[in-house]
Design an enzyme around this catalytic site. Sequence first.
Site, PDB file in Angstrom:
ATOM      1  CB  CYS A   1      -7.754  -5.532   0.795  1.00 40.37           C
ATOM      2  SG  CYS A   1      -6.411  -6.536   0.028  1.00 40.37           S
TER       3      CYS A   1
ATOM      4  CG  ASN B   1      -6.338  -7.680  -5.720  1.00 36.17           C
ATOM      5  OD1 ASN B   1      -6.053  -6.923  -6.529  1.00 36.17           O
ATOM      6  ND2 ASN B   1      -7.048  -7.394  -4.740  1.00 36.17           N
TER       7      ASN B   1
ATOM      8  CD  GLN C   1      -2.102 -10.831  -4.948  1.00 40.66           C
ATOM      9  OE1 GLN C   1      -1.400 -11.841  -4.805  1.00 40.66           O
ATOM     10  NE2 GLN C   1      -2.309 -10.339  -3.785  1.00 40.66           N
TER      11      GLN C   1
ATOM     12  CB  THR D   1      -0.949   0.062   1.159  1.00 42.58           C
ATOM     13  OG1 THR D   1      -1.675  -1.090   1.133  1.00 42.58           O
ATOM     14  CG2 THR D   1      -1.687   1.294   1.328  1.00 42.58           C
TER      15      THR D   1
ATOM     16  CB  THR E   1      14.912   4.959  12.289  1.00 37.61           C
ATOM     17  OG1 THR E   1      15.148   6.198  12.973  1.00 37.61           O
ATOM     18  CG2 THR E   1      15.972   3.863  12.481  1.00 37.61           C
TER      19      THR E   1
ATOM     20  CB  SER F   1       3.737  -6.318  -0.651  1.00 40.59           C
ATOM     21  OG  SER F   1       3.290  -6.549   0.559  1.00 40.59           O
ATOM     22  N   GLY F   2       6.489  -7.634   0.913  1.00 40.15           N
ATOM     23  CA  GLY F   2       7.151  -8.691   1.642  1.00 40.15           C
ATOM     24  C   GLY F   2       6.174  -9.867   1.953  1.00 40.15           C
ATOM     25  CG  HIS F   3       2.060  -9.358   3.625  1.00 37.25           C
ATOM     26  ND1 HIS F   3       0.960  -9.769   3.502  1.00 37.25           N
ATOM     27  CD2 HIS F   3       2.050  -7.917   3.186  1.00 37.25           C
ATOM     28  CE1 HIS F   3       0.020  -9.009   3.070  1.00 37.25           C
ATOM     29  NE2 HIS F   3       0.649  -7.709   2.728  1.00 37.25           N
TER      30      HIS F   3
HETATM   31  C1  LIG Z   1      -2.376  -6.146  -6.120  1.00 41.57           C
HETATM   32  C2  LIG Z   1      -2.377  -5.642  -4.792  1.00 41.57           C
HETATM   33  N1  LIG Z   1      -1.809  -4.292  -4.640  1.00 41.57           N
HETATM   34  C3  LIG Z   1      -1.330  -3.917  -3.378  1.00 41.57           C
HETATM   35  C4  LIG Z   1      -1.784  -4.666  -2.138  1.00 41.57           C
HETATM   36  C5  LIG Z   1      -1.517  -4.002  -0.860  1.00 41.57           C
HETATM   37  O1  LIG Z   1      -0.354  -4.658  -0.320  1.00 41.57           O
HETATM   38  P1  LIG Z   1      -0.010  -4.777   1.100  1.00 41.57           P
HETATM   39  O2  LIG Z   1      -0.965  -5.571   1.906  1.00 41.57           O
HETATM   40  O3  LIG Z   1       1.396  -5.154   1.379  1.00 41.57           O
HETATM   41  O4  LIG Z   1      -0.154  -3.187   1.859  1.00 41.57           O
HETATM   42  C6  LIG Z   1      -2.394  -5.998  -2.383  1.00 41.57           C
HETATM   43  C7  LIG Z   1      -2.781  -6.494  -1.060  1.00 41.57           C
HETATM   44  O5  LIG Z   1      -3.548  -7.615  -1.207  1.00 41.57           O
HETATM   45  C8  LIG Z   1      -2.570  -6.468  -3.647  1.00 41.57           C
HETATM   46  O6  LIG Z   1      -3.001  -7.663  -3.733  1.00 41.57           O
END
Ligand SMILES: Cc1ncc(COP(=O)(O)O)c(C=O)c1O
Length: 382
Positions: free
Chosen positions: A324, A149, A178, A70, A237, A199-201
Amino acid sequence: MIYLDNSATTKPHKDVLATFMLVNEQYYANPASIHRAGVESNALLTKAREQLANILHTDEKNILFTSGGTESNNAALFGIAKSSNFRGKHIITTEIEHPSILEAVKRLEEEGYEIDYLKVNKYGVISLEELQQKLRKDTIIVSIMHVNNEIGAVQPIKEAAQIIHRTCQAMFHVDAIQSFGKLPVFFNGDNGPDVISISGHKIQGLKGSGLLAFRKKPQLKAFIVGGGQEFGLRSGTVAVPQAVSLAKAARLAVEGMPGNFENFKKWSADLHHFFEQFGQEVYVLSPKDGAPHIISFSVRGLKGEILINALQKRDIIVSTSSACSSKQTKTSHVVEALNIDSRFKNGVLRLSLGAINTDEDIASFKKQFTIVMKELKGEIMQ
Ligand SMILES: Cc1ncc(COP(=O)(O)O)c(C=O)c1O
């Protein structure tokens, strides 16, 4: 528990967790400090940046660490818009982006920018002709996601990049959140995107880690101001353990990609075939040639929550099409954009596959889904 919600988030890889612990225990000094411990933290941070730059075929000065997808998406849009508005205020994106793009462009619109949205066909794919028509001399950003996504549609990023670079000076941003680690991400070479978000997670890394990678020197206005860290663009930081863990997760994801991709393809073909057996009762929204780790489907007339709960009772974990916004009750903007039969709109579920899944997981899902469908027969509207 059989976890089929890997596009919402992934289970961190044990090596990533080990790296995170080690860096926290031994390299906790501030990388901006000039004492020995700070210099050592900074050396580790630089190494992580170099590793990621290598994976992404860019220079280490073009990697900016963020707190996740995000932030990367917001930073790309706000940062580029604010540094390029002397050239124009026109932005192009698509109607099926993640909210971290759509809400950002809405905000920019309130500030006087002009936004054009590319439509998608029933497979969730944009038209390159429409992109070409919408590009203008004053277009400053084009932002197109690589893999959607919610349904796994894959956009023609390489072709879009060529059209954009041939036509105007707009920066091409790609949300690769994704796709990175799942499909090859086309980022190298003059004809690729200018900037991508990761995105790491989503790649068995940690929540709170992410990056923006630029093809050339970042051209954007500082998006967090303060002490001038991250080349003066994102103050604060630097979270060295997150950065180093991200480099580790990215390396593992890229190394594991060929094997995982083969599994995803096999499971996706199997699931498409499986859902076909339910005839008119189940509609699969994901295109067969989309990203194989995302399969979205809907049961006619059935609310998604009912199916999620019934599967959950049998230890199968799945989501509505977008985790989300899964707590929202209205139909997702992606499902609306696909213009599907209204009887299928309320129950879209997403299976998202990950490196932790096995053949047995897919077999269990199919078995339990078949039982649940029999149980819910009375609730399925004709
Ligand atoms: C295509 C896409 N963009 C952005 C995001 C947001 O990423 P984050 O959860 O790391 O903020 C997601 C999360 O589901 C996503 O699938």
